[in-house]
Motif scaffolding. Structure first.
Motif, PDB file in Angstrom:
ATOM      1  N   GLN A 103       0.826  -1.209   0.000  1.00  0.00           N
ATOM      2  CA  GLN A 103       0.000   0.000   0.000  1.00  0.00           C
ATOM      3  C   GLN A 103       0.865   1.267   0.000  1.00  0.00           C
ATOM      4  O   GLN A 103       0.504   2.266  -0.612  1.00  0.00           O
ATOM      5  CB  GLN A 103      -0.953   0.006   1.196  1.00  0.00           C
ATOM      6  N   GLU A 104       1.996   1.225   0.666  1.00  0.00           N
ATOM      7  CA  GLU A 104       2.884   2.396   0.681  1.00  0.00           C
ATOM      8  C   GLU A 104       3.386   2.708  -0.728  1.00  0.00           C
ATOM      9  O   GLU A 104       3.501   3.874  -1.104  1.00  0.00           O
ATOM     10  CB  GLU A 104       4.059   2.173   1.638  1.00  0.00           C
ATOM     11  N   ARG A 107       0.522   4.375  -2.572  1.00  0.00           N
ATOM     12  CA  ARG A 107       0.406   5.764  -2.108  1.00  0.00           C
ATOM     13  C   ARG A 107       1.466   6.656  -2.749  1.00  0.00           C
ATOM     14  O   ARG A 107       1.154   7.719  -3.280  1.00  0.00           O
ATOM     15  CB  ARG A 107       0.569   5.816  -0.573  1.00  0.00           C
ATOM     16  N   LEU A 108       2.719   6.214  -2.685  1.00  0.00           N
ATOM     17  CA  LEU A 108       3.805   7.006  -3.267  1.00  0.00           C
ATOM     18  C   LEU A 108       3.655   7.135  -4.779  1.00  0.00           C
ATOM     19  O   LEU A 108       3.863   8.205  -5.346  1.00  0.00           O
ATOM     20  CB  LEU A 108       5.159   6.367  -2.942  1.00  0.00           C
ATOM     21  N   LYS A 111       1.013   9.612  -5.873  1.00  0.00           N
ATOM     22  CA  LYS A 111       1.220  10.984  -5.413  1.00  0.00           C
ATOM     23  C   LYS A 111       1.659  11.823  -6.617  1.00  0.00           C
ATOM     24  O   LYS A 111       2.670  11.573  -7.237  1.00  0.00           O
ATOM     25  CB  LYS A 111       2.279  11.021  -4.315  1.00  0.00           C
ATOM     26  N   LYS A 118      -5.329   7.928 -10.808  1.00  0.00           N
ATOM     27  CA  LYS A 118      -5.930   7.768  -9.485  1.00  0.00           C
ATOM     28  C   LYS A 118      -7.302   7.121  -9.594  1.00  0.00           C
ATOM     29  O   LYS A 118      -7.632   6.210  -8.831  1.00  0.00           O
ATOM     30  CB  LYS A 118      -6.035   9.126  -8.778  1.00  0.00           C
ATOM     31  N   MET A 133      -6.872   5.837   1.683  1.00  0.00           N
ATOM     32  CA  MET A 133      -5.787   6.250   0.785  1.00  0.00           C
ATOM     33  C   MET A 133      -5.830   7.751   0.529  1.00  0.00           C
ATOM     34  O   MET A 133      -4.799   8.426   0.589  1.00  0.00           O
ATOM     35  CB  MET A 133      -5.884   5.483  -0.542  1.00  0.00           C
ATOM     36  N   LYS A 134      -7.013   8.287   0.276  1.00  0.00           N
ATOM     37  CA  LYS A 134      -7.145   9.728   0.036  1.00  0.00           C
ATOM     38  C   LYS A 134      -6.727  10.520   1.274  1.00  0.00           C
ATOM     39  O   LYS A 134      -6.043  11.546   1.158  1.00  0.00           O
ATOM     40  CB  LYS A 134      -8.579  10.077  -0.372  1.00  0.00           C
ATOM     41  N   GLU A 135      -7.118  10.043   2.429  1.00  0.00           N
ATOM     42  CA  GLU A 135      -6.741  10.718   3.671  1.00  0.00           C
ATOM     43  C   GLU A 135      -5.226  10.672   3.865  1.00  0.00           C
ATOM     44  O   GLU A 135      -4.600  11.680   4.213  1.00  0.00           O
ATOM     45  CB  GLU A 135      -7.445  10.043   4.854  1.00  0.00           C
ATOM     46  N   ASP A 136      -4.637   9.513   3.615  1.00  0.00           N
ATOM     47  CA  ASP A 136      -3.179   9.377   3.732  1.00  0.00           C
ATOM     48  C   ASP A 136      -2.455  10.289   2.746  1.00  0.00           C
ATOM     49  O   ASP A 136      -1.425  10.882   3.074  1.00  0.00           O
ATOM     50  CB  ASP A 136      -2.755   7.929   3.485  1.00  0.00           C
ATOM     51  N   LEU A 137      -2.987  10.403   1.527  1.00  0.00           N
ATOM     52  CA  LEU A 137      -2.367  11.266   0.521  1.00  0.00           C
ATOM     53  C   LEU A 137      -2.392  12.730   0.959  1.00  0.00           C
ATOM     54  O   LEU A 137      -1.424  13.469   0.742  1.00  0.00           O
ATOM     55  CB  LEU A 137      -3.062  11.108  -0.838  1.00  0.00           C
ATOM     56  N   MET A 140       0.167  13.220   3.699  1.00  0.00           N
ATOM     57  CA  MET A 140       1.507  12.836   3.293  1.00  0.00           C
ATOM     58  C   MET A 140       2.449  14.032   3.105  1.00  0.00           C
ATOM     59  O   MET A 140       3.630  13.937   3.383  1.00  0.00           O
ATOM     60  CB  MET A 140       1.410  12.040   1.992  1.00  0.00           C
TER      61      MET A 140
END
Length: 179
Positions: A103-104, A107-108, A111, A118, A133-137, A140
């Protein structure tokens, strides 16, 4: 660029010339303990190298090829499958890729990607996973381009492996029939 051009421009040679070169090389290699010979070069070799290169290197080599032999550059481009081409894959293939990918890395890799990329990836994730994922982005912050490209290369390695295994197909050739 010149090395890329020469590599992709390698063609077949006369059997007589090939035999003469082979004899000389065999004599030299026999002294070094190895007589194994293998084919190198051609557009396929250049594509394999470019598929494992960063975008800057790829752009420079393709730019050089454009300036010396535009037809060859186009042939190479047609054979390349880049992270941006992931949107061309069907949902089944994207799901298989996402199952194999950390998942990382996802995400990267996304980005700074296009909305189209996306959307294709999010379309193949659960609603809960998309929200996370959107929250993590958003949280980030800024990310180094080299880290994004490294994550994209890792994903592309998975894509190539799955393609070689026959799990997915990255070819746009629709000549095969399915039932």
């Amino acid at each position: 660029g010149d090395v890329g051009y020469r590599l992709s421009a390698m063609q077949s040679v006369s059997p007589d010339i090939s035999q003469a070169v082979e004899e000389v090389l065999e004599a030299k290699l026999a002294r070094e303990g190895s007589t194994a010979m293998r084919a190198v070069g051609g557009v396929n070799s250049l594509v394999a190298i470019l598929n494992n290169s960063d975008r800057t290197t790829e752009s420079k080599i393709l730019g050089y090829l454009d300036s010396v032999e535009a037809d060859m550059a186009e042939s190479v481009r047609q054979m390349l499958f880049t992270f941006d081409d992931i949107v061309k894959l069907d949902d089944h293939a994207l799901q298989a890729i996402l199952q194999e990918t950390e998942q990382e890395d996802v995400r990267l890799a996304i980005k700074g990607s296009t909305e189209e990329i996306k959307a294709a990836i999010f379309r193949n994730m659960s609603e809960r996973a998309v929200e996370a994922m959107k929250e993590d982005l958003e949280m980030m912050g800024r990310v180094k381009v080299k880290d994004v490209e490294a994550a994209q290369r890792r994903i592309m390695a998975i894509v190539r492996r799955l393609d070689e295994e026959g799990t997915i197909s990255i070819r746009s050739d629709n000549s095969e029939e399915f039932v």
